[in-house]
Design a protein around this motif. Structure first.
Motif, PDB file in Angstrom:
ATOM      1  N   ALA A 127      59.700  74.688  65.354  1.00  0.00           N
ATOM      2  CA  ALA A 127      59.743  74.670  66.820  1.00  0.00           C
ATOM      3  C   ALA A 127      61.113  74.229  67.322  1.00  0.00           C
ATOM      4  N   LYS A 128      61.677  73.209  66.680  1.00  0.00           N
ATOM      5  CA  LYS A 128      63.009  72.728  67.081  1.00  0.00           C
ATOM      6  C   LYS A 128      64.073  73.781  66.794  1.00  0.00           C
ATOM      7  N   ASN A 129      64.020  74.392  65.617  1.00  0.00           N
ATOM      8  CA  ASN A 129      64.983  75.438  65.273  1.00  0.00           C
ATOM      9  C   ASN A 129      64.902  76.597  66.258  1.00  0.00           C
ATOM     10  N   LEU A 130      63.692  77.018  66.588  1.00  0.00           N
ATOM     11  CA  LEU A 130      63.520  78.142  67.515  1.00  0.00           C
ATOM     12  C   LEU A 130      64.061  77.798  68.898  1.00  0.00           C
ATOM     13  N   GLU A 131      63.855  76.554  69.300  1.00  0.00           N
ATOM     14  CA  GLU A 131      64.404  76.121  70.593  1.00  0.00           C
ATOM     15  C   GLU A 131      65.925  76.172  70.579  1.00  0.00           C
ATOM     16  N   ASP A 132      66.508  75.689  69.497  1.00  0.00           N
ATOM     17  CA  ASP A 132      67.973  75.676  69.399  1.00  0.00           C
ATOM     18  C   ASP A 132      68.525  77.099  69.348  1.00  0.00           C
ATOM     19  N   TRP A 133      67.998  77.914  68.448  1.00  0.00           N
ATOM     20  CA  TRP A 133      68.527  79.282  68.298  1.00  0.00           C
ATOM     21  C   TRP A 133      68.242  80.123  69.542  1.00  0.00           C
ATOM     22  N   GLY A 134      67.135  79.810  70.227  1.00  0.00           N
ATOM     23  CA  GLY A 134      66.773  80.590  71.405  1.00  0.00           C
ATOM     24  C   GLY A 134      67.765  80.497  72.534  1.00  0.00           C
ATOM     25  N   ARG A 135      68.681  79.532  72.473  1.00  0.00           N
ATOM     26  CA  ARG A 135      69.719  79.439  73.499  1.00  0.00           C
ATOM     27  C   ARG A 135      70.736  80.566  73.368  1.00  0.00           C
ATOM     28  N   SER A 136      70.748  81.221  72.226  1.00  0.00           N
ATOM     29  CA  SER A 136      71.662  82.349  72.025  1.00  0.00           C
ATOM     30  C   SER A 136      70.939  83.659  72.316  1.00  0.00           C
ATOM     31  N   PRO A 137      71.498  84.509  73.165  1.00  0.00           N
ATOM     32  CA  PRO A 137      70.858  85.803  73.437  1.00  0.00           C
ATOM     33  C   PRO A 137      70.836  86.719  72.225  1.00  0.00           C
ATOM     34  N   LEU A 158      54.134  80.435  65.545  1.00  0.00           N
ATOM     35  CA  LEU A 158      55.088  80.094  66.607  1.00  0.00           C
ATOM     36  C   LEU A 158      56.051  81.250  66.865  1.00  0.00           C
ATOM     37  N   LEU A 159      56.435  81.963  65.802  1.00  0.00           N
ATOM     38  CA  LEU A 159      57.268  83.160  65.983  1.00  0.00           C
ATOM     39  C   LEU A 159      56.509  84.191  66.808  1.00  0.00           C
ATOM     40  N   GLU A 194      54.154  83.789  68.948  1.00  0.00           N
ATOM     41  CA  GLU A 194      54.055  83.374  70.350  1.00  0.00           C
ATOM     42  C   GLU A 194      55.308  83.734  71.129  1.00  0.00           C
ATOM     43  N   ARG A 195      56.449  83.722  70.440  1.00  0.00           N
ATOM     44  CA  ARG A 195      57.731  84.002  71.109  1.00  0.00           C
ATOM     45  C   ARG A 195      58.139  85.465  70.991  1.00  0.00           C
ATOM     46  N   GLY A 196      57.304  86.270  70.379  1.00  0.00           N
ATOM     47  CA  GLY A 196      57.616  87.690  70.230  1.00  0.00           C
ATOM     48  C   GLY A 196      58.722  87.968  69.244  1.00  0.00           C
ATOM     49  N   LEU A 197      58.927  87.055  68.287  1.00  0.00           N
ATOM     50  CA  LEU A 197      59.985  87.222  67.296  1.00  0.00           C
ATOM     51  C   LEU A 197      59.416  87.825  66.015  1.00  0.00           C
ATOM     52  N   PRO A 198      60.030  88.883  65.477  1.00  0.00           N
ATOM     53  CA  PRO A 198      59.562  89.454  64.220  1.00  0.00           C
ATOM     54  C   PRO A 198      59.984  88.601  63.033  1.00  0.00           C
ATOM     55  N   PHE A 199      59.276  88.807  61.918  1.00  0.00           N
ATOM     56  CA  PHE A 199      59.586  88.117  60.677  1.00  0.00           C
ATOM     57  C   PHE A 199      59.956  89.154  59.630  1.00  0.00           C
ATOM     58  N   ASP A 200      61.201  89.091  59.142  1.00  0.00           N
ATOM     59  CA  ASP A 200      61.642  89.975  58.069  1.00  0.00           C
ATOM     60  C   ASP A 200      61.163  89.423  56.732  1.00  0.00           C
ATOM     61  N   ILE A 201      60.508  90.266  55.948  1.00  0.00           N
ATOM     62  CA  ILE A 201      60.034  89.862  54.628  1.00  0.00           C
ATOM     63  C   ILE A 201      60.954  90.467  53.583  1.00  0.00           C
ATOM     64  N   HIS A 202      61.575  89.588  52.807  1.00  0.00           N
ATOM     65  CA  HIS A 202      62.652  89.978  51.901  1.00  0.00           C
ATOM     66  C   HIS A 202      62.125  90.275  50.509  1.00  0.00           C
ATOM     67  N   ASP A 203      62.465  91.453  49.960  1.00  0.00           N
ATOM     68  CA  ASP A 203      62.181  91.800  48.560  1.00  0.00           C
ATOM     69  C   ASP A 203      60.751  91.443  48.156  1.00  0.00           C
ATOM     70  N   ALA A 204      59.785  92.023  48.846  1.00  0.00           N
ATOM     71  CA  ALA A 204      58.393  91.614  48.686  1.00  0.00           C
ATOM     72  C   ALA A 204      57.764  92.052  47.365  1.00  0.00           C
ATOM     73  N   TRP A 205      58.242  93.145  46.791  1.00  0.00           N
ATOM     74  CA  TRP A 205      57.641  93.611  45.550  1.00  0.00           C
ATOM     75  C   TRP A 205      58.302  92.913  44.353  1.00  0.00           C
ATOM     76  N   PRO A 206      57.508  92.466  43.367  1.00  0.00           N
ATOM     77  CA  PRO A 206      56.044  92.578  43.287  1.00  0.00           C
ATOM     78  C   PRO A 206      55.297  91.334  43.739  1.00  0.00           C
ATOM     79  N   ARG A 207      56.018  90.227  43.959  1.00  0.00           N
ATOM     80  CA  ARG A 207      55.331  88.943  44.083  1.00  0.00           C
ATOM     81  C   ARG A 207      54.644  88.734  45.423  1.00  0.00           C
ATOM     82  N   HIS A 208      55.193  89.297  46.501  1.00  0.00           N
ATOM     83  CA  HIS A 208      54.734  88.902  47.830  1.00  0.00           C
ATOM     84  C   HIS A 208      54.103  90.017  48.657  1.00  0.00           C
ATOM     85  N   LEU A 209      53.934  91.197  48.101  1.00  0.00           N
ATOM     86  CA  LEU A 209      53.415  92.295  48.912  1.00  0.00           C
ATOM     87  C   LEU A 209      51.956  92.069  49.291  1.00  0.00           C
TER      88      LEU A 209
END
Length: 279
Positions: free
Chosen positions: A93-103, A132-133, A135-150
């Motif tokens: 929540a704190k990180n999102l508040e801080d980064w959210g100040r940047s357009p 929390l992402l 709620e703010r309409g922020l997408p989450f990039d999932i990195h190199d998901a195969w094979p462990r995280h798909l």
């Protein structure tokens, strides 16, 4: 219809004096270097790109802060996918508040393939942070998901339908390898979820041919299961430096994308990224 802006949705810049980048070692060949905003701008311009999304390359706040500073100085940066501490919802929540100040701040990623916690996306605190992402309409990039995280990504898509998941590099399809059929099954299940988006990035490496014919099976699969409205082009520069130049990568991708209708090209080359990252 043609794209009003041609967007590369996956570009990196880094400075080893800024952050640790522990994964970046001499074993990576020419990738083991500093890659500057000026270099990126030159590569993008030479291939006719109008701008790009910068994506985090280190799970640190200083790396994200560096990218946001780059965005302030360089108009070709249309957005920044940064990092937050997802295993601590209060810190998120704190990180999102801080980064959210940047357009420029437009999404979050975590290097899950480098994280020793194999169940990272299933963890309760991480799920709380990812909500929390959403709620703010922020997408989450999932990195190199195969094979462990798909499989975890599919469960996440089901459990948090308001969170948009961007599947970086199409989860690294193991082209020409024994587990390609398993990747297809897992990706088919994931792509059924309407809150998932495929990123046509990271398909070039030194491990497999990079031609239209060599990409055809993965390309046809992506079109069938995601459709152009849920696909976006990305170069993954400079991670492709060992395999060839930015222009070489773009030439193959532009040729195969060029087979589509103009409206479909618009989606993949700019429309989807503009919508998902709200730029």
């Amino acid at each position: 219809m043609v794209p009003d802006r041609r967007i590369d949705s996956h570009v990196h810049v880094w400075d080893r004096e800024v952050s640790e980048y522990a994964w970046l070692t001499p074993a990576l060949g020419s990738v083991f270097a500093n890659w500057s905003p000026e270099q990126a701008a030159s590569e993008l311009a030479s291939s006719g790109m109008d701008g790009a999304i910068l994506v985090q390359a280190d799970d640190t706040l200083v790396d994200t802060n560096y990218m946001l500073e780059v965005a302030e100085k360089h108009s070709w940066v249309l957005g920044v996918v940064g990092w937050v501490r997802l295993d601590d919802p209060a810190a998120t929540a704190k990180n999102l508040e801080d980064w959210g100040r940047s357009p420029a701040f437009c999404g979050v990623r975590h290097l899950i393939n480098d994280d020793a916690r194999a169940d990272f996306l299933d963890r309760a605190l991480v799920r709380e942070s990812l909500a929390l992402l959403a709620e703010r309409g922020l997408p989450f990039d999932i990195h190199d998901a195969w094979p462990r995280h798909l499989g975890q990504a599919e469960r996440l898509a089901v459990d948090l339908p308001s969170l948009t998941l961007v599947i970086d590099h199409l989860a690294r399809p193991p082209r020409g390898q024994h587990d390609f059929a398993d990747w297809r099954v897992a990706m088919t299940r994931l792509a059924r979820r309407p809150n998932t988006v495929g990123k046509l990035s990271g398909l070039r490496s030194t491990k497999a041919p990079f031609t239209i014919d060599a990409l055809r099976e993965v390309w046809d699969f992506a079109l069938e299961h995601f459709s152009p409205e849920r696909l976006m082009y990305g170069s993954n520069w400079p991670m492709t430096a060992n395999a060839g130049s930015y222009d070489d990568t773009w030439r193959v991708m532009s040729d195969i994308i060029g087979e589509l209708s103009l409206a479909e090209q618009y989606a993949i080359l700019g429309g989807t990224a503009s919508r998902i990252y709200r730029i």
